[in-house]
Design a protein around this motif. Structure first.
Motif, PDB file in Angstrom:
ATOM      1  N   UNK A 166       1.020  -1.084  -0.079  1.00 29.57           N
ATOM      2  CA  UNK A 166       0.077   0.035   0.138  1.00 29.57           C
ATOM      3  C   UNK A 166       0.779   1.193   0.149  1.00 29.57           C
ATOM      4  N   UNK A 167       0.076   2.297  -0.318  1.00 25.72           N
ATOM      5  CA  UNK A 167       1.066   3.663  -0.358  1.00 25.72           C
ATOM      6  C   UNK A 167       0.873   4.246   0.949  1.00 25.72           C
ATOM      7  N   UNK A 168       1.597   5.419   1.004  1.00 23.64           N
ATOM      8  CA  UNK A 168       1.803   6.015   2.430  1.00 23.64           C
ATOM      9  C   UNK A 168       0.478   6.686   2.926  1.00 23.64           C
ATOM     10  N   UNK A 169      -0.496   6.704   2.129  1.00 29.18           N
ATOM     11  CA  UNK A 169      -1.897   7.103   2.385  1.00 29.18           C
ATOM     12  C   UNK A 169      -2.875   5.851   2.774  1.00 29.18           C
ATOM     13  N   UNK A 206       1.522 -14.398  11.432  1.00 27.82           N
ATOM     14  CA  UNK A 206       2.525 -13.544  11.878  1.00 27.82           C
ATOM     15  C   UNK A 206       2.654 -12.432  10.816  1.00 27.82           C
ATOM     16  N   UNK A 207       2.659 -10.998  11.242  1.00 31.24           N
ATOM     17  CA  UNK A 207       2.365  -9.954  10.295  1.00 31.24           C
ATOM     18  C   UNK A 207       3.911  -9.467  10.283  1.00 31.24           C
ATOM     19  N   UNK A 208       4.442  -9.358   9.127  1.00 31.18           N
ATOM     20  CA  UNK A 208       5.872  -8.739   8.704  1.00 31.18           C
ATOM     21  C   UNK A 208       5.756  -7.580   7.959  1.00 31.18           C
ATOM     22  N   UNK A 209       6.090  -6.428   8.306  1.00 35.17           N
ATOM     23  CA  UNK A 209       5.928  -5.249   7.502  1.00 35.17           C
ATOM     24  C   UNK A 209       7.389  -4.489   7.331  1.00 35.17           C
ATOM     25  N   UNK A 220       3.730  -5.669   3.310  1.00 31.69           N
ATOM     26  CA  UNK A 220       3.307  -6.468   4.566  1.00 31.69           C
ATOM     27  C   UNK A 220       3.045  -7.907   3.837  1.00 31.69           C
ATOM     28  N   UNK A 221       3.631  -8.864   4.687  1.00 31.70           N
ATOM     29  CA  UNK A 221       3.579 -10.159   4.446  1.00 31.70           C
ATOM     30  C   UNK A 221       2.802 -10.853   5.688  1.00 31.70           C
ATOM     31  N   UNK A 222       1.675 -11.728   5.283  1.00 33.38           N
ATOM     32  CA  UNK A 222       1.055 -12.609   6.435  1.00 33.38           C
ATOM     33  C   UNK A 222       1.680 -13.785   6.301  1.00 33.38           C
ATOM     34  N   UNK A 223       2.026 -14.367   7.374  1.00 36.31           N
ATOM     35  CA  UNK A 223       2.525 -15.942   7.317  1.00 36.31           C
ATOM     36  C   UNK A 223       1.687 -16.586   8.294  1.00 36.31           C
ATOM     37  N   UNK A 224       1.127 -18.063   8.134  1.00 36.29           N
ATOM     38  CA  UNK A 224       0.429 -18.631   9.182  1.00 36.29           C
ATOM     39  C   UNK A 224       1.536 -19.161   9.936  1.00 36.29           C
ATOM     40  N   UNK A 225       1.057 -19.125  11.644  1.00 34.84           N
ATOM     41  CA  UNK A 225       1.981 -19.364  12.624  1.00 34.84           C
ATOM     42  C   UNK A 225       2.562 -20.998  12.449  1.00 34.84           C
TER      43      UNK A 225
END
Length: 707
Positions: A166-169, A206-209, A220-225
């Motif tokens: 996503x952009x900064x907005x 697990x949210x990694x940004x 942003x990357x979302x990985x299953x625990x």
């Protein structure tokens, strides 16, 4: 996006495009050629990046649009085929083409691409690049959202998670594996806004940004625990396996290296032990044993060095004695031995030889007389060592009552130097007479111009000393003042040996010098009878026949050619003709030696060139391999090649490689990287540098030019 910006910056710097942007346009006239040329240059940028397949440039003055596929003279025609689904024509002209843009990025929007619907992200930049008030044109880059999504597909495919940008907005630019409604439900923008880069969402994901410092975009990357834990366990297992294997291999390697490195030490210990079994330091263990014996060795070496320093004057004295007796075969041998005596002081190659005799002790031998003579010689040596002048004095004893002095000058001997030398001996005579009531006689031979000729001056000094018995008082006697005996010729055995040795090694200049001395002794300082001249001529012919028995004159063809010339040699009535005939024959002998050296040298150079021509494609080709091939030392072949060809061996190898590279550039379709490997370069970068250094242009420019 930084790469996209760099490309738009390059577009703004294009000379043809800038010319069009600043041109005053006549409504009735279009510069069609300039438009075509500028379009051709800009359309090539679509090939440099996957994100630049769709872009266009709007020129305000011409009101035309450049695209990779062509030029639209009317912007409305472009809009009919390519336009945003939710943007009107007037809004497009006003917001996109009419405003000034500075690195603006529009979020993903539906876009009609020649009838095909897709989503694009738009990058806008006004031209010139840093304009603030007035824009001459606009560069618009349309980035297909699917191209960005391709980069994110690996996350769901490999890990079963999702990803989005996503952009900064907070506007979504691209997403994979997740919908906009899910993003809002998980409150991901709020979590990112709090600055959290690693967060568990609902204890399952697990949210990694990461946020870009360049344009503020958030990745942003979302990985299953369970996936993360499974991968973590796998990584831990691999890490432990690698660590254990590395430790095991390290232990094995350490043992092998320890064994290999200890083998020389064990051999040294064995050698020392064999030597120390009879005498030496035994030690408590091997290391103590080595330390003690190496210390003894160092101490012995130091004492040996000190002993050599003490023996240095004796070595120098022995050198002077050999030089005066004519025991050196050639001038080269003299210089070689002189090089090994760094403390030997000689002013130059020219000078005199003098003999000093202490008068009144002839035939008297007793212990007291020997002590007196030793003391007298020491006093005179001390006086001579303290003398400073344009010459250097090297004194050696030749008898109980006689000393020989080698006198060398920094340049050719002149009458002024001879007068100064005579004054020194007069001072010595007055000093020993006044202080110790010792009378001495000094005899000086004629000058020599090379150290190898000093033996002749020494013999002349002996003759002058023998002539001194005709004088009652002690004085300095010069050889040129001695009445020469004219009943016999002058050709001593040492002069014959010097001529032969110089001829055998091809020293033509030395041969000429010795022969000129022979002529001067026999025809300037003596008046020989016809019979003596005939005998001298016979001796010289005998010298030539002796030379034919030595290498390199033993070859049958060479021997027959030179032998016939020696047999045809006749005594001439003219001294000049006699001189020229002898010198011509000596020159023939020397030229034979030099020719043999040149033939050998040419054969070596030919071997080197042949080896380089056949092995230049090998990247590990070096001076050591060349020396092994020609069976000669590295330093010698490097110096020889430079002397014979005028260029360094490495430069010649580089020229061979570049010459073959130019043939491949012209006659093959190989890439530059492939050609660099074919001609022996480890990297294309090194090849390009070498090619430009030799040819003056890069390989790519050379290929374009010849094509």
């Amino acid at each position: 996006m930084e790469e996209v910006e760099n490309i738009t910056r390059q577009l703004s710097l294009d000379q043809d495009l800038n010319y069009l942007l600043n041109e005053q346009v006549d409504v009735d006239y279009f510069n069609v050629y300039a438009l075509w040329k500028s379009w051709r240059n800009t359309s090539a940028y679509s090939l440099t990046n996957n994100f630049l397949e769709d872009f266009y440039i709007y020129l305000n003055n011409y009101q035309v649009i450049f695209t990779p596929s062509g030029v639209f003279v009317r912007p409305d025609d472009y809009f009919d085929l390519y336009h945003y689904q939710d943007m009107e024509r007037s809004q497009w002209k006003q917001e996109i083409l009419g405003k000034i843009h500075r690195r603006e990025t529009l979020p993903s929007q539906p876009f009609i691409n020649n009838g095909k619907k897709t989503n694009v992200i738009t990058y806008l930049q006004s031209i010139p690049f840093d304009t603030f008030q007035h824009s001459l044109g606009t560069a618009v880059i349309l980035i297909d959202e699917s191209e960005i999504a391709k980069m994110l597909h690996r996350v769901p495919e490999q890990y079963g998670g999702w990803a989005y940008i996503c952009d900064k907005e907070g506007n979504t630019i691209a997403r994979v594996g997740i919908e906009d409604s899910q993003i809002k439900a998980l409150h991901i923008p709020d979590l990112i806004g709090k600055g959290s880069t690693n967060t568990l969402v609902e204890d399952k994901t697990l949210l990694i940004s990461s946020k870009s410092t360049y344009n503020g975009w958030v990745y942003v990357v979302g990985l299953p625990k369970n996936t993360v834990m499974r991968q973590s366990a796998f990584i831990a297992k691999v890490t432990w396996t690698i660590t254990a294997s590395t430790l095991l291999l390290g232990i094995v390697a350490a043992l092998l290296f320890a064994y290999r490195n200890s083998a020389p030490i064990n051999r040294i210990v064995t050698v020392f032990w064999d030597q120390a079994s009879q005498a030496g330091y035994k030690g408590k263990n091997e290391y103590d044993f080595l330390q003690g014996n190496i210390s003894n060795l160092l101490a012995s070496q130091k004492s040996l060095e000190e002993e050599l320093k003490r023996q240095q004057p004796l070595l120098e004295d022995a050198f002077v004695k050999r030089l005066l007796k004519g025991e050196f075969d050639s001038l080269q041998e003299v210089r070689t031995l002189l090089y090994s005596l760094p403390n030997m002081n000689l002013k130059g190659d020219a000078g005199y030889v003098a003999i000093i005799r202490i008068n009144g002790y002839s035939g008297l031998v007793s212990k007291e007389i020997i002590h007196e003579l030793n003391a007298a010689r020491l006093l005179m040596k001390k006086f001579l060592h303290e003398v400073e002048g344009v010459f250097q004095l090297n004194v050696t004893d030749i008898d109980l009552d006689k000393m020989a002095i080698l006198i060398t000058f920094g340049e050719a001997v002149h009458s002024a130097e001879a007068n100064e030398l005579a004054a020194v001996f007069d001072q010595l005579r007055d000093y020993v007479k006044a202080e110790y009531r010792i009378q001495i006689t000094v005899a000086i031979g004629s000058s020599f111009q090379a150290l190898s000729d000093s033996s002749r001056s020494f013999e002349e000094a002996r003759q002058a000393l023998d002539y001194s018995v005709l004088f009652e008082e002690a004085k300095t006697i010069w050889y040129q003042d001695v009445i020469k005996e004219s009943t016999t010729y002058y050709y001593p055995i040492d002069m014959e040996l010097r001529i032969m040795n110089a001829a055998k090694i091809g020293e033509l200049q030395e041969v000429h010098r010795i022969f000129e001395q022979l002529l001067e002794q026999n025809f300037s300082e003596r008046q020989l009878s016809a019979e003596m001249v005939q005998q001298l001529f016979g001796e010289l012919k005998g010298t030539f026949f002796k030379l034919l028995l030595h290498s390199p004159f033993t070859d049958q063809a060479v021997s027959e050619g030179l032998k016939s010339r020696v047999e045809q040699l006749q005594l001439s009535t003219s001294l000049d003709r006699f001189r020229n005939e002898i010198l011509g024959l000596l020159e023939a002998f020397c030229n034979r030696v030099l020719k043999k050296k040149e033939d050998s040298t040419g054969e070596i150079i030919s071997k080197i060139v042949t080896f380089l021509d056949s092995h230049y494609p090998e990247s590990d080709l070096n001076l050591y391999r060349i020396s092994v091939a020609v069976e000669l030392p590295e330093k010698y072949i490097s110096q020889l090649f430079k002397e014979q060809t005028g260029e360094n061996l490495s430069d010649y190898l580089e020229k061979i490689r570049i010459k073959n590279a130019t043939d491949l550039l012209f006659n093959s379709e190989h890439t530059i990287d492939e050609i660099s490997q074919h001609v022996g370069y480890n990297s294309a970068h090194a090849f390009r540098r070498a090619f430009k250094r030799v040819s003056g242009v890069s390989p790519s420019i050379y290929r374009k030019t010849v094509n």
